[in-house]
Design an enzyme around this catalytic site. Sequence first.
Site, mmCIF file in Angstrom:
data_model
loop_
_atom_site.group_PDB
_atom_site.id
_atom_site.type_symbol
_atom_site.label_atom_id
_atom_site.label_comp_id
_atom_site.label_asym_id
_atom_site.label_seq_id
_atom_site.Cartn_x
_atom_site.Cartn_y
_atom_site.Cartn_z
ATOM 1 N N GLU A 1 0.845 -1.189 0.000
ATOM 2 C CA GLU A 1 0.000 0.000 0.000
ATOM 3 C C GLU A 1 0.884 1.244 0.000
ATOM 4 O O GLU A 1 0.567 2.248 -0.643
ATOM 5 C CB GLU A 1 -0.939 -0.011 1.201
ATOM 6 C CG GLU A 1 -2.002 -1.113 1.139
ATOM 7 C CD GLU A 1 -1.490 -2.510 1.452
ATOM 8 O OE1 GLU A 1 -0.374 -2.626 2.004
ATOM 9 O OE2 GLU A 1 -2.198 -3.497 1.145
ATOM 10 N N HIS B 1 -11.420 -6.534 7.961
ATOM 11 C CA HIS B 1 -12.174 -6.247 6.734
ATOM 12 C C HIS B 1 -13.413 -5.432 7.067
ATOM 13 O O HIS B 1 -14.442 -5.565 6.410
ATOM 14 C CB HIS B 1 -12.600 -7.529 6.021
ATOM 15 C CG HIS B 1 -11.480 -8.447 5.674
ATOM 16 N ND1 HIS B 1 -10.989 -9.390 6.535
ATOM 17 C CD2 HIS B 1 -10.746 -8.554 4.544
ATOM 18 C CE1 HIS B 1 -10.002 -10.050 5.951
ATOM 19 N NE2 HIS B 1 -9.826 -9.567 4.743
HETATM 20 C C1 LIG Z 1 -1.810 -5.128 4.303
HETATM 21 C C2 LIG Z 1 -2.693 -6.008 3.510
HETATM 22 N N1 LIG Z 1 -2.938 -5.715 2.215
HETATM 23 C C3 LIG Z 1 -3.751 -6.489 1.480
HETATM 24 C C4 LIG Z 1 -4.367 -7.597 2.018
HETATM 25 C C5 LIG Z 1 -5.350 -8.436 1.190
HETATM 26 N N2 LIG Z 1 -4.800 -9.753 0.876
HETATM 27 C C6 LIG Z 1 -5.017 -10.814 1.663
HETATM 28 S S1 LIG Z 1 -4.187 -12.174 1.154
HETATM 29 C C7 LIG Z 1 -3.529 -11.351 -0.175
HETATM 30 C C8 LIG Z 1 -2.606 -12.072 -1.104
HETATM 31 C C9 LIG Z 1 -1.385 -12.594 -0.420
HETATM 32 O O1 LIG Z 1 -0.629 -13.361 -1.309
HETATM 33 P P1 LIG Z 1 0.659 -14.148 -0.820
HETATM 34 O O2 LIG Z 1 1.491 -13.286 0.058
HETATM 35 O O3 LIG Z 1 1.336 -14.685 -2.019
HETATM 36 O O4 LIG Z 1 0.117 -15.303 0.117
HETATM 37 P P2 LIG Z 1 -0.793 -16.542 -0.281
HETATM 38 O O5 LIG Z 1 -2.214 -16.115 -0.096
HETATM 39 O O6 LIG Z 1 -0.454 -16.914 -1.672
HETATM 40 O O7 LIG Z 1 -0.432 -17.609 0.695
HETATM 41 C C10 LIG Z 1 -3.975 -10.026 -0.206
HETATM 42 C C11 LIG Z 1 -3.613 -9.042 -1.225
HETATM 43 C C12 LIG Z 1 -4.082 -7.867 3.375
HETATM 44 N N3 LIG Z 1 -4.611 -8.914 4.009
HETATM 45 N N4 LIG Z 1 -3.252 -7.060 4.089
#
Ligand SMILES: Cc1ncc(C[n+]2csc(CCOP(=O)(O)OP(=O)(O)O)c2C)c(N)n1
Lengths: 337, 337, 410, 410
Positions: free
Chosen positions: A60, A129
């Site tokens: 962000e 959320h």
């Molecule tokens: C600070 C923040 N930004 C955005 C999100 C929304 N979000 C939740 S999971 C995710 C993707 C994460 O991907 P990754 O780090 O590759 O982990 P995976 O889900 O593949 O295990 C996002 C964008 C969040 N939870 N926290």
Amino acid sequence: MPRKTMIEAIRDAMDVSMGKDDNVVVFGEDVGYFGGVFRCTQGLQQKYGVTRCFDAPISELGIVGAAIGMAAYGLRPCVEVQFADYVYPAYDQIVSEAARIRYRSNGEFTCPMVIRMPTGGGIFGGQTHSQSPEALFTHVSGLKVVVPSNPHDAKGLLIASIEDPDPVIFLEPKRLYNGPFDGHHDRPVTPWSKHPLGEVPDGHYSTPLGKAVIRRQGADVTILAYGTMVYVAEAAAEETGIDAEIIDLRTLLPLDLDAIVASVKKTGRCVVVHEATLTSGFGAELAALVQQHCFYELEAPIARVTGWDTPYPHAQEWDYFPGPARVGQALRETMEA
Amino acid sequence: MPRKTMIEAIRDAMDVSMGKDDNVVVFGEDVGYFGGVFRCTQGLQQKYGVTRCFDAPISELGIVGAAIGMAAYGLRPCVEVQFADYVYPAYDQIVSEAARIRYRSNGEFTCPMVIRMPTGGGIFGGQTHSQSPEALFTHVSGLKVVVPSNPHDAKGLLIASIEDPDPVIFLEPKRLYNGPFDGHHDRPVTPWSKHPLGEVPDGHYSTPLGKAVIRRQGADVTILAYGTMVYVAEAAAEETGIDAEIIDLRTLLPLDLDAIVASVKKTGRCVVVHEATLTSGFGAELAALVQQHCFYELEAPIARVTGWDTPYPHAQEWDYFPGPARVGQALRETMEA
Amino acid sequence: MPQKNMLSLHVPEPEVRPGGTPDFSNVPIPKAGSVPRPEVNVDPRAIRDLAYSIIRVLNREGEAVGPWAGTLTDEELLEGLRHMMTLRAFDARMQMAQRQGKTSFYMQHMGEEAVSCAFRKALLPGDMNFPTYRQAGLLIAGGYPMVEMMNQIYSNERDPLKGRQLPVMYASKEHGFFSISGNLTTQYIQAVGWAMASAIRNDTKIAVGWVGDGATAESDFHAALVFASTYKAPVVLNIVNNQWAISTFQGIARGGSGTFAARGLGFGIPALRVDGNDYLAVHAVAKWATERARRNLGPTLIEHVTYRVGAHSTSDDPSAYRPKEESAAWPLGDPVLRLKNHLIVRGLWSEERHKQAEAEILDTVIAAQKEAESHGTLHAGGKPSARDMFEGVYAEMPPHLRRQRQQAGV
Amino acid sequence: MPQKNMLSLHVPEPEVRPGGTPDFSNVPIPKAGSVPRPEVNVDPRAIRDLAYSIIRVLNREGEAVGPWAGTLTDEELLEGLRHMMTLRAFDARMQMAQRQGKTSFYMQHMGEEAVSCAFRKALLPGDMNFPTYRQAGLLIAGGYPMVEMMNQIYSNERDPLKGRQLPVMYASKEHGFFSISGNLTTQYIQAVGWAMASAIRNDTKIAVGWVGDGATAESDFHAALVFASTYKAPVVLNIVNNQWAISTFQGIARGGSGTFAARGLGFGIPALRVDGNDYLAVHAVAKWATERARRNLGPTLIEHVTYRVGAHSTSDDPSAYRPKEESAAWPLGDPVLRLKNHLIVRGLWSEERHKQAEAEILDTVIAAQKEAESHGTLHAGGKPSARDMFEGVYAEMPPHLRRQRQQAGV
Ligand SMILES: Cc1ncc(C[n+]2csc(CCOP(=O)(O)OP(=O)(O)O)c2C)c(N)n1
Ligand SMILES: Cc1ncc(C[n+]2csc(CCOP(=O)(O)OP(=O)(O)O)c2C)c(N)n1
Ligand SMILES: [Mg+2]
Ligand SMILES: [Mg+2]
């Protein structure tokens, strides 16, 4: 006139803005190919290409920081933070940079940009959320803060925000994306297609920032609300039979103080509602202003109905949410005071 | 009793705490070998070793994030953010983590830690060495927010903060470090060695969080203040000859509402002062609470005297600072209202 | 009784503290001319070594040697010397002005003049720097009027920033100098965003980011590398490693066995280290990196190895945390002296002309200072108005600020 | 008319989108057993290559080969298989429970079971994980009661977190499982801080941080590497590269020519990539890294190369952004199948015993589920009270919360 959901209206606002001005670019986490986890940017990449609408790394800080640089160049970035709960990593860039670049450089550089984010609870999203962080932005000189409550306004306000010469925090009550929500979580929600404010004109129009609107005329008490709480207030007025005037603030900063003062001077009573936690919420500023400007007309203390001063819980969501019962109770107490 | 400057008192608090409990560690930018840019940690590394008091990389996020991990382990970190203006990179860690770890884990993990930071203007520090961001923390459930106004309290409150089981934001008005400052920037400042509140007992004592104190008894109007503004309020009362009761809040969250309500019910009038910008400042919460709890006793609108809603300017520092003239003016208006 | 296998915390310490004898003999300094110069379109994987070496052009004899030499004409070199000497004289006068109470604060460049002065000469009109407070050489070498800088420092009635900003926090769009932030490193990702914007608009302008060694620890540094690498942004990211971050030595931010430049490698970003006290080397590397950016080949990370000879700012006293003699022991010498010697060796300059130039430059600086002071200093003479304080928060003043301005009676 | 030398923005795209044919032939997969195993006290500079390779133990024939083989006994391998099968069955049931409206949300591990299950076996009591939402294998393999996990998922009256947290955001001090944050990556620097604390107290416990490929872009990732490297913290920092971050492929976070592991190199932190679908390889690398930490040799960064077979969460539908067949094309196979085959090759297991085990495990999971459901599900049966909502914001409830609780009438 075509009816749209809030999501469609928001998408339409970006579409119209991108079509009108090549400088408008849209990016954020999952907003490019996929079109956003709430689908607000769906189709924009296809229509305007990957350099006008694209996916961003999960930072962000990076999204907002890069947008600031783009705005300094001359673009008008409109970026998405996936949930308002995730805006804090970008907080320094917003507070120390976006909000102050015009001032500190005496206009050598400016920062026309919009940060869109879904806000508010009511979807069993738990503490991460569901938040409503508007008050963390209304304290920051140099920002504008907008919270639409319906598709018509959402489109007009978002276009106005994109065209604004200064940075705008644009908070989208996610519980309203598909229909007005009055807090009765156990009843089916009316879709926007059945609501007059779901009527969204095609093409370009803009709704001025800084102007509130009266959603319900009333004589007995003024309710100050924005976003989801506008409908909760309507339900509470309906259910209590109290003749409340409901003001939808739409823009929190700059605030339409005149509209507020005129109404409270008329009704002599005021209830402020928001979903964010109580202490130092935006309701505090509203109460402080109202008592200052309407002191001699006020017949009862200004009540605040808000989320409790706890993180947003998961299972107890409906104990937390300031629904029509709590607003109704405050209305009655204010009338009896 | 020994007299100390605020800096010495703060240092003493850390010294006493580190001596009493091995779990207390102190770190931050320039706080180790050098002892901090305001010298608050001078000598602690020498006395307790480099693993108890050390320099940190320039990452407020890292400092606070690491401290949270340490607190989860069982330490009691007391970290310094060099200026409150630089706390924003750590904001996510504070808001989303420190403040919520106890709640979200139902006490499996806790976060006893203190984040100290110099706050406020009056040293020609411009927009990035002058801010008062307290309201950005008072809106966050799970945090405590403390602002001492003198060496005696600073030591007692800091010890209480370090011993508190929850995260504490400890804001040190830097204009008070060397002496009380009443806003008359063109007059010499009295050093703490000449002020009774410069008397700081040796050894361990603690001043309870959540308790305000009356700095001046008065009958006509209540002034709610904290930090530097306590002295500005004193000067304004003096200069206007208005018999103001001055409450030094000391802790903003949790707030000593009883003390406030008792005083305003007595005086019937209230002026709130702080150096932070007006809109959504902590004064808004104070005004909202006072009008709610003292509505029927209030004889005049609650006035707020604060910094203007602009970034803190460099050259116009004394036009910005809410000095005794502006507070005095508000007192007069409140008395005449 | 100590536990078996017990852990302990490592806290890096500089080799010498006040009272000790400075010793940089463990700092590996490659010979001038010894580092190869790859093509700008080289595969970044092929030049990982450059992140661990130091590109140098001027040798001990004052000669320009090796593949990185030869990017500047004689005139340009002479001009470069004048820029560095001007910056040094400017610093000295403003430092003094602060001591005289004419302003609240100042930050000088002593020892680091080559970095910003030489880099500036690789830029074109329209390019944009996102500087820290220690790159005023970009303005001096770019021809920004000194008197404007001084007006800003004095917060006087001609201050282009209307008294709103701390001294040295200049901003000039025309001169490709983005508004300096007091908050460290925020500008680094902004530089990347600006460069992305230029690429989005199919423009030809590039951006340049600047950060100190200590400030690389901030989060914005990471965001900048992530975004620069993902979008192959036309940006040059400079790290000015002047060995100190206020009182902490570079080891606190650097840690481990890495270099600051090496932080680029994990992102596939070409990373170079350069002798920051060597005007010719800085310029050559700047040329290389800016050409990469202009040819849409993506970002470059450059670590300028230099030394902060002076105090951090007028609020700082380094004798509390490092030996006074440390700067003299610094193995890369003084950038002004080194270029001066080179020019003398080349027969383009002499001690006499140097003295003369010094005197001329001082006159120019003093003249600018006189003019600036005629418009006021922080506590005396002309000053921006309280009204200016309320302007410019937004493009248009909203009602609440109008009310407040009225209340302030201005 | 396009300008000469005009710039353009590069936006990385995955090779295939829905409708296309998945093709991972360009992903270099080193042969099992081919990567050397250095001593744990190796100079990090000597093993930079490991950040660009993949450590693998199980070959195509199901044999354990090479220098990283041999860290587990037969029993441990059989137990490992059971853990992974249990996690998979648990996931399937909870996924279904969410579809049945018994809870609001669920996140499964399909394809990534080896990572957390195998890593857990290298840890000792007292060590602390700072996990993401996709490491429930740490709990399963650590013996945390499944019924407790389900109580949390259902937010029922026995929910150890009193209904306050989103499903799967477990927390257990006893089981070395730090409270999961919904905010990505925040836990990474906390892991480093916890490890620093252990070192400060001359303890023997180590910390383990976890992050996804996408979330490495967050700032906390940088802070973690900076602090880990500066203070040589006894921490293992894991990156689970499952190729996807919701709808964005790993190239959006990775960019350039680097690997996620290579981000450690700039900090002088040893960085290893491991086949995350190879239980034996993950365990071997975990052993190596945890031993480094225990011997106070400092941090290690590990990239687990794996693939997210399922949707991101129950709120996601990956068919919108990647070909359905992509997971089948993933060249590192399925971790459960691979370990199963290895055990069969070793003569320790059979198809029949596998089926039997599957049935047994399903019974156990169903039994746990029944028990959990007897204490309620999100919308039915026992639930935490509204009173619980007001507790635990602080150790002691301050007056304003007492007032609010009263107002709420609970
Ligand atoms: C600070 C923040 N930004 C955005 C999100 C929304 N979000 C939740 S999971 C995710 C993707 C994460 O991907 P990754 O780090 O590759 O982990 P995976 O889900 O593949 O295990 C996002 C964008 C969040 N939870 N926290
Ligand atoms: C976010 C933030 N944190 C802390 C500071 C205080 N501060 C100002 S300069 C400085 C040291 C910077 O060192 P370095 O990056 O090496 O740059 P140098 O001063 O050596 O040029 C610090 C800690 C700041 N300005 N901003
Ligand atoms: Mg430095
Ligand atoms: Mg992933």
